[in-house]
Write a protein that holds these residues in place. Sequence first.
Motif, PDB file in Angstrom:
ATOM      1  N   THR A  46       0.838  -1.204   0.000  1.00 42.98           N
ATOM      2  CA  THR A  46       0.000   0.000   0.000  1.00 42.98           C
ATOM      3  C   THR A  46       0.871   1.250   0.000  1.00 42.98           C
ATOM      4  N   ALA A  47       1.908   1.245   0.835  1.00 44.76           N
ATOM      5  CA  ALA A  47       2.816   2.398   0.907  1.00 44.76           C
ATOM      6  C   ALA A  47       3.495   2.633  -0.437  1.00 44.76           C
ATOM      7  N   ARG A  48       3.894   1.580  -1.093  1.00 39.89           N
ATOM      8  CA  ARG A  48       4.539   1.719  -2.405  1.00 39.89           C
ATOM      9  C   ARG A  48       3.586   2.330  -3.421  1.00 39.89           C
ATOM     10  N   LEU A  49       2.328   1.898  -3.395  1.00 36.66           N
ATOM     11  CA  LEU A  49       1.346   2.466  -4.318  1.00 36.66           C
ATOM     12  C   LEU A  49       1.159   3.952  -4.063  1.00 36.66           C
ATOM     13  N   HIS A  50       1.080   4.348  -2.792  1.00 35.20           N
ATOM     14  CA  HIS A  50       0.849   5.752  -2.442  1.00 35.20           C
ATOM     15  C   HIS A  50       2.056   6.630  -2.754  1.00 35.20           C
ATOM     16  N   ASN A  51       3.252   6.043  -2.746  1.00 36.35           N
ATOM     17  CA  ASN A  51       4.461   6.832  -2.963  1.00 36.35           C
ATOM     18  C   ASN A  51       5.044   6.654  -4.368  1.00 36.35           C
ATOM     19  N   GLY A  52       4.284   5.986  -5.235  1.00 36.45           N
ATOM     20  CA  GLY A  52       4.705   5.861  -6.622  1.00 36.45           C
ATOM     21  C   GLY A  52       5.834   4.891  -6.858  1.00 36.45           C
ATOM     22  N   LYS A  53       6.158   4.055  -5.857  1.00 34.87           N
ATOM     23  CA  LYS A  53       7.241   3.068  -6.020  1.00 34.87           C
ATOM     24  C   LYS A  53       6.625   1.759  -6.518  1.00 34.87           C
ATOM     25  N   THR A  54       6.254   1.749  -7.788  1.00 35.61           N
ATOM     26  CA  THR A  54       5.433   0.653  -8.313  1.00 35.61           C
ATOM     27  C   THR A  54       6.189  -0.299  -9.231  1.00 35.61           C
ATOM     28  N   HIS A  55       7.506  -0.187  -9.298  1.00 37.53           N
ATOM     29  CA  HIS A  55       8.262  -1.106 -10.157  1.00 37.53           C
ATOM     30  C   HIS A  55       8.085  -2.547  -9.666  1.00 37.53           C
ATOM     31  N   ASP A  56       7.619  -3.403 -10.547  1.00 39.19           N
ATOM     32  CA  ASP A  56       7.384  -4.818 -10.237  1.00 39.19           C
ATOM     33  C   ASP A  56       6.341  -5.037  -9.146  1.00 39.19           C
ATOM     34  N   ILE A  57       5.515  -4.033  -8.864  1.00 42.12           N
ATOM     35  CA  ILE A  57       4.584  -4.172  -7.743  1.00 42.12           C
ATOM     36  C   ILE A  57       3.496  -5.190  -8.041  1.00 42.12           C
TER      37      ILE A  57
END
Length: 730
Positions: free
Chosen positions: A212-223
């Motif tokens: 969830t934190a990655r989605l909110h902070n735009g860190k979506t590589h390979d998510i």
Amino acid sequence: MVSIVVLQKSHMAFYELNSHLRKGWTRNLHIGWYTHRGNTAMKTDRRKPLIRTIALLILVTPVVNHALVRDTQPVQTPMLPPSLSEGAQSHADTLSRVLNYRVDERAAQRALYQQAEQALAQHRLTRFRELLPRLTDYPLYPYLQYQDLKQRLQRASRHEIDQFLDSYATLPVASSLRRKVLRQAAKRQDWQSYLHYYRPTQNVTLQCHYLTARLHNGKTHDIYKDIQQLWLSGRSRPSECDGVFAHWIDAGQLTDELLWQRIELTLRQGRRQLTSYLARQLPARDRHWAQLWIDLHRDPDQLPRRYEALLKPHPKAKPIFIDTLRRLIRHDPQKAIRFWHTHTAEFSLRIPLNDTEQASLYHDVAMALALRHQPNAEAWFRRIPPSHQTDASRSWRVRAAIRNKHWQTVHHAIDAMPEKQQQTDRWRYWKARALAALGQEKDALALLGELAGQRNYYGFLAADRLSRPYPLQVQPYQPSAEELFALQERPDIRRSAELFQLGRLLEARREWRITMGKLDEIRRQQAAKLAQLWNWNGQSILTMASTSHRDDLELRFPLLFREEVLALSETKGLEAAWTYGVIRRESAFISDARSSRGATGLMQLMPATAKHISRSLKIRYRGLSTLLQPETNLKLGTGYLAKMMTRFDNQTVLATAAYNAGARRVKKWLPGETAMDADRWIETIPYKETREYVSNVLAYTIIYADRLGQGGPRLNERMRPVRAGNEAFP
């Protein structure tokens, strides 16, 4: 610029300076002298060198002391102080001095630590801050810092938390604090902080918050790959995952094939309710097939009646058929064999199996038959190609032949094992038995002679067949006083010692396990001896078991609770050595031991069993607290042992198996028509846990009989032939 106040009370100055350091106030320090008038501090212009020196010493002291407990510092080997060896009358005298090194000072620190804990718990912060500076070199200082930070976590700065987590990275308290910080950040939806503190973990909830934190902070590589990996599980996921899963599904990542993969995983886990939920998300054309799989999974006996539905073309027809047939094999192998033979021709045309799939089914049938002691198991073992044999199938092929006294097959099957498997004491013993039965006495005696020197179940059986004494010589492990001192003074060992002294056994064991993971075998042996000297016997036993040293029988088989065990065994008509053997195998004398199934205490009693036995013994049962009392646990455990002994006509082998697996199962495992040698019966117990349990308890009984000086019958004399199941027990 920050001015540091040097107060007249040095402890308060110590705490204030330490607080400034933790907040990162390390630049532009201005040191001055202050005097107090009432509540007002009046600054003077006196800047004497002596005052500067005092202030700097106070500033440095927390850092120096902090290094003593900081876990990430390199571990230095402390030297044995001359005072501990000078004038010592013996090695034992030196050891006593080592164990009592700084004992009064440490007891005083321990008392201060408890006072500080109490003050913090009661929110008497002034008193806590007075005590804290006096404990900076106490081994459990990180635990005190943790409790302090935990209370004021919402107000603590990131720098302060970071410093704690960095300083004590490998300590359990760091992991605990990190989990609390992460949960707090997720609750506040402070996803930037969450990413800062997150470290890889097995905790699924924390993993979902991380995504969830990655989605909110735009860190979506390979998510999407990471979300899929988390979603693809045989178990339900926590509600905290719903958001990221919804995002993943809305992005078109959920395919029918992924749904089928998870359906299969959930059925393997027996989570049919979750399977039904997933099946509803399939296209309409596939839902019928998913429901058919669920029905057959619930009741594989339906396969002979419903198999025709699987003959229709569908990508999942074959997986459903194989899964259901395997479940039917485990449930009723004879019925599965009849079904297979009846429809082989039809299946070969409509659901053809490749060589691997067919070999896997042969393996399942052979194992199911052997575990049920069915005579046709050997024929199915022969069908398994050598390339598809497993350690389990090779072992059970031998066991099936042992059960039926097919000694030629025993010999042949052991010789077909890989060399490493053949050379275990178990299979060397059974090869000797087979050779003796086949008339090859010379080879049999040679093998038994090699085994008779082993101090274990198979070694004792071999010694019995040769009428040799058991190898029970006690050879205590004796590290030097210098080695024990160096180990004892390690910060991580000191933490375990202090937690043990405080009676916080769970935390003590957690620290100990982490430390043992860092040590080589020699130091683990030393640690086992150190724990024994502390009277931390359970940890001593387990630690020595992680090494190759086996000769210190006093350490490995202690005579704890001696008066109670002897008295209770005599009262209940049990052999004390056998009682000790059961305790040693059940809990290794860890009085608060609890199994994953709920068995508790020295004799690992299940609550329902304990409650039942307590009524017959007229002992008041108060639940878990009763089982954690060693004396009460021993009373109930020996009561249950006596009950099993009576039920199975004083046959130690059967009573031991029943204590572990239950009387009903033991009765199901009894031979059918005629009595059976006890060693053959034990070797063919279907449950690995019970098979190992019985053999270990019997071996431990021999060792304890010697430790108690009781002698007693040899192992083969304790192992009377096991009566047939058609001979009713009381």
